[in-house]
Design a protein around this motif. Structure first.
Motif, PDB file in Angstrom:
ATOM      1  N   ILE A  96      28.409   3.512  -9.977  1.00  0.00           N
ATOM      2  CA  ILE A  96      29.023   2.234  -9.634  1.00  0.00           C
ATOM      3  C   ILE A  96      28.618   1.248 -10.720  1.00  0.00           C
ATOM      4  N   SER A  97      29.560   0.424 -11.147  1.00  0.00           N
ATOM      5  CA  SER A  97      29.267  -0.546 -12.195  1.00  0.00           C
ATOM      6  C   SER A  97      29.776  -1.911 -11.784  1.00  0.00           C
TER       7      SER A  97
ATOM      8  N   MET B 229      31.112  -4.455  -6.900  1.00  0.00           N
ATOM      9  CA  MET B 229      30.392  -3.285  -6.379  1.00  0.00           C
ATOM     10  C   MET B 229      30.874  -2.935  -4.979  1.00  0.00           C
TER      11      MET B 229
ATOM     12  N   GLY C 169      23.704   1.886  -7.939  1.00  0.00           N
ATOM     13  CA  GLY C 169      24.384   0.780  -8.603  1.00  0.00           C
ATOM     14  C   GLY C 169      23.521  -0.467  -8.657  1.00  0.00           C
TER      15      GLY C 169
END
Length: 186
Positions: free
Chosen positions: A16-17, A144, A159
């Motif tokens: 996740i970024s 996110m 993340g």
């Protein structure tokens, strides 16, 4: 460095970024838009808005990173294919965070911006005086959350860890060479 980090650590581990990359992951998942194409279009639109609202000087310091990132990402996607340096998710998070934070720090130390999702917080600060860090964290949180619908809770935790490592690395680069020693003689 930024693009290489994305290609070698973030994408292979399906992390996740946040920021424009996070938006591109969402667009890729739901709309099947190639990441580099989405990033190029988004960065171009944000660069235009930044030029209009924040001025020519800002746009000129941002244009290179706004255009180079998606172009280099496409080149690396084609040349490196499905290269995966490690399958260990923690190592991917650690090295992605270090690489992204260091590269962002280098750009910011040069007085530039990476474009994309850096621009809306700068605009909000200009018009409403809202701190850039607060709106940047708010946007990152929403980006996110958008990825949570196709990731696990554990992915979200990774993340969050990624963002923390990016922040630490970025801060170290920003403060590099600025430490001072104070001596008081009583």
């Amino acid at each position: 460095l930024y693009t290489l980090t994305i290609k070698l650590f973030l994408l292979p581990a399906n992390l996740i970024s946040c920021g424009t990359t996070g938006l591109a992951l969402v667009a890729n998942h739901y709309l099947h838009i190639p990441m580099s194409g989405f990033i190029f279009i988004f960065n171009t639109v944000m660069l235009g808005i930044g030029w209009l609202v924040l001025g020519r000087k800002f746009a000129m310091t941002t244009v290179l990173s706004s255009i180079l990132y998606p172009v280099l990402l496409e080149i690396l996607n084609r040349t490196l294919g499905d290269v995966m340096l490690t399958e260990n998710i923690f190592l991917n998070v650690l090295f992605a965070g270090l690489g992204l934070g260091a590269s962002l720090g280098i750009v910011m130390r040069g007085g530039a911006s990476t474009g994309g999702m850096d621009i809306p917080p700068l605009i909000l600060k200009k018009f409403f005086g809202i701190p850039v860090s607060a709106t940047l964290w708010g946007f990152d949180f929403l980006i996110m959350l958008a990825q949570m619908f196709f990731h696990t809770t554990e992915d979200l935790l990774y993340g969050i860890l990624l963002i923390l490592v990016i922040s630490l690395s970025l801060n170290k680069i920003m403060l590099l060479g600025t430490s001072r020693t104070e001596v008081k003689i009583v």
